[in-house]
Design a protein around this motif. Structure first.
Motif, PDB file in Angstrom:
ATOM      1  N   LEU A 155     -21.817 -11.965  42.320  1.00 15.79           N
ATOM      2  CA  LEU A 155     -22.277 -10.986  41.343  1.00 15.79           C
ATOM      3  C   LEU A 155     -22.485  -9.657  42.064  1.00 15.79           C
ATOM      4  O   LEU A 155     -22.935  -9.625  43.212  1.00 15.79           O
ATOM      5  N   HIS A 156     -22.157  -8.555  41.393  1.00 22.43           N
ATOM      6  CA  HIS A 156     -22.121  -7.257  42.066  1.00 22.43           C
ATOM      7  C   HIS A 156     -23.477  -6.948  42.718  1.00 22.43           C
ATOM      8  O   HIS A 156     -24.526  -6.989  42.059  1.00 22.43           O
TER       9      HIS A 156
ATOM     10  N   ASP B 293     -29.475  -5.321  39.847  1.00 25.35           N
ATOM     11  CA  ASP B 293     -30.648  -6.183  39.977  1.00 25.35           C
ATOM     12  C   ASP B 293     -30.521  -7.314  38.961  1.00 25.35           C
ATOM     13  O   ASP B 293     -30.744  -7.118  37.763  1.00 25.35           O
ATOM     14  N   TRP B 294     -30.177  -8.494  39.444  1.00 25.60           N
ATOM     15  CA  TRP B 294     -29.917  -9.632  38.572  1.00 25.60           C
ATOM     16  C   TRP B 294     -31.173 -10.460  38.296  1.00 25.60           C
ATOM     17  O   TRP B 294     -31.083 -11.548  37.720  1.00 25.60           O
ATOM     18  N   THR B 295     -32.333  -9.965  38.657  1.00 25.80           N
ATOM     19  CA  THR B 295     -33.576 -10.725  38.498  1.00 25.80           C
ATOM     20  C   THR B 295     -33.779 -11.269  37.083  1.00 25.80           C
ATOM     21  O   THR B 295     -34.264 -12.399  36.921  1.00 25.80           O
ATOM     22  N   PRO B 296     -33.420 -10.513  36.019  1.00 28.25           N
ATOM     23  CA  PRO B 296     -33.685 -11.038  34.661  1.00 28.25           C
ATOM     24  C   PRO B 296     -32.793 -12.204  34.233  1.00 28.25           C
ATOM     25  O   PRO B 296     -32.989 -12.738  33.135  1.00 28.25           O
ATOM     26  N   LEU B 297     -31.828 -12.594  35.047  1.00 26.55           N
ATOM     27  CA  LEU B 297     -30.896 -13.650  34.631  1.00 26.55           C
ATOM     28  C   LEU B 297     -31.604 -14.961  34.332  1.00 26.55           C
ATOM     29  O   LEU B 297     -32.464 -15.409  35.097  1.00 26.55           O
ATOM     30  N   ASP B 298     -31.212 -15.583  33.233  1.00 26.36           N
ATOM     31  CA  ASP B 298     -31.663 -16.933  32.901  1.00 26.36           C
ATOM     32  C   ASP B 298     -30.627 -17.982  33.267  1.00 26.36           C
ATOM     33  O   ASP B 298     -30.969 -19.143  33.512  1.00 26.36           O
ATOM     34  N   LEU B 299     -29.352 -17.588  33.258  1.00 22.54           N
ATOM     35  CA  LEU B 299     -28.279 -18.575  33.424  1.00 22.54           C
ATOM     36  C   LEU B 299     -27.037 -17.892  33.984  1.00 22.54           C
ATOM     37  O   LEU B 299     -26.722 -16.771  33.599  1.00 22.54           O
ATOM     38  N   ILE B 300     -26.363 -18.577  34.915  1.00 27.79           N
ATOM     39  CA  ILE B 300     -25.046 -18.151  35.391  1.00 27.79           C
ATOM     40  C   ILE B 300     -24.032 -19.209  34.975  1.00 27.79           C
ATOM     41  O   ILE B 300     -24.216 -20.400  35.251  1.00 27.79           O
TER      42      ILE B 300
END
Length: 209
Positions: free
Chosen positions: A100-101, A105-112
């Motif tokens: 992921l780039h 800031d990917w902190t809010p991600l719930d799912l990949i």
């Protein structure tokens, strides 16, 4: 949390990975231009549910032109009875280009959702793989995950507008979700496809936001 959107709305960020950026093996037109906007959107915490997808291919993937003797990238072939474009080698699982780039800031991600992991089936949509043997389109499980959380509307952004973003929005609509495509936070492989993309979205009642 900034409750700008209700809990039944989710954001899907499609394939914002270095290999799709200018200089990468499968560069989207001005693909890096969406990175600051997506980073700002995630930092604003406007969505209760945030999903990202990653192309995550084995090196021997069927969609890579390098695995078809005498075939060049972007050559069309037939695969499992359906059209398939052959691509340059890209987003090999575990490579830096598949991450992921790093400027987001990917902190809010719930799912990949990692897609394209089956060496024999390509995968554009966040919801379903492309056509496999027998014409089936196997589910990624995302639709069920969203429904379990009460989501019935999705907003889609990322790369590429004319391929994986489009397929994701189309599948969302076909599977019963309300769908919006965040046009300014997408970029195509080539802008020559934009008119066809708009027409395809309009035909399925997918809003451009």
């Amino acid at each position: 949390m900034d409750a700008s959107f209700p809990a039944d709305v989710a954001l899907i960020v499609v394939d914002v990975q270095p290999d799709f950026m200018p200089g990468g093996p499968l560069a989207c037109h001005l693909g890096d231009a969406i990175v600051p906007g997506i980073d700002a959107l995630l930092r604003a915490r406007r969505y209760r549910h945030v999903v990202a997808t990653q192309d995550w291919h084995p090196r021997g993937h069927v969609s890579f032109a390098a695995n078809h003797a005498g075939r060049a990238p972007f050559t069309p072939i037939e695969l499992h009875g359906h059209p398939q474009t052959l691509w340059p080698v890209h987003c090999v699982a575990g490579s830096e280009g598949a991450a992921l780039h790093p400027a987001i800031d990917w902190t809010p991600l719930d799912l990949i959702v990692r897609k394209g992991t089956d060496p024999a089936v390509d995968s554009y949509s966040a919801f379903r793989e492309n056509h496999g043997p027998g014409g089936a389109r196997p589910s990624t499980g995302l639709a069920g995950w969203l429904r379990e959380r009460g989501v019935d509307e999705v907003h889609v952004c990322g790369l590429a507008r004319d391929v994986c973003v489009l397929w994701t929005a189309q599948d969302a609509r076909a599977l019963g979700f309300r769908a919006h495509l965040l046009w300014d936070l997408t970029r195509p492989v080539t802008p020559a496809s934009d008119a066809a993309t708009r027409a395809a979205l309009a035909a399925q009642g997918i809003a451009i936001a």
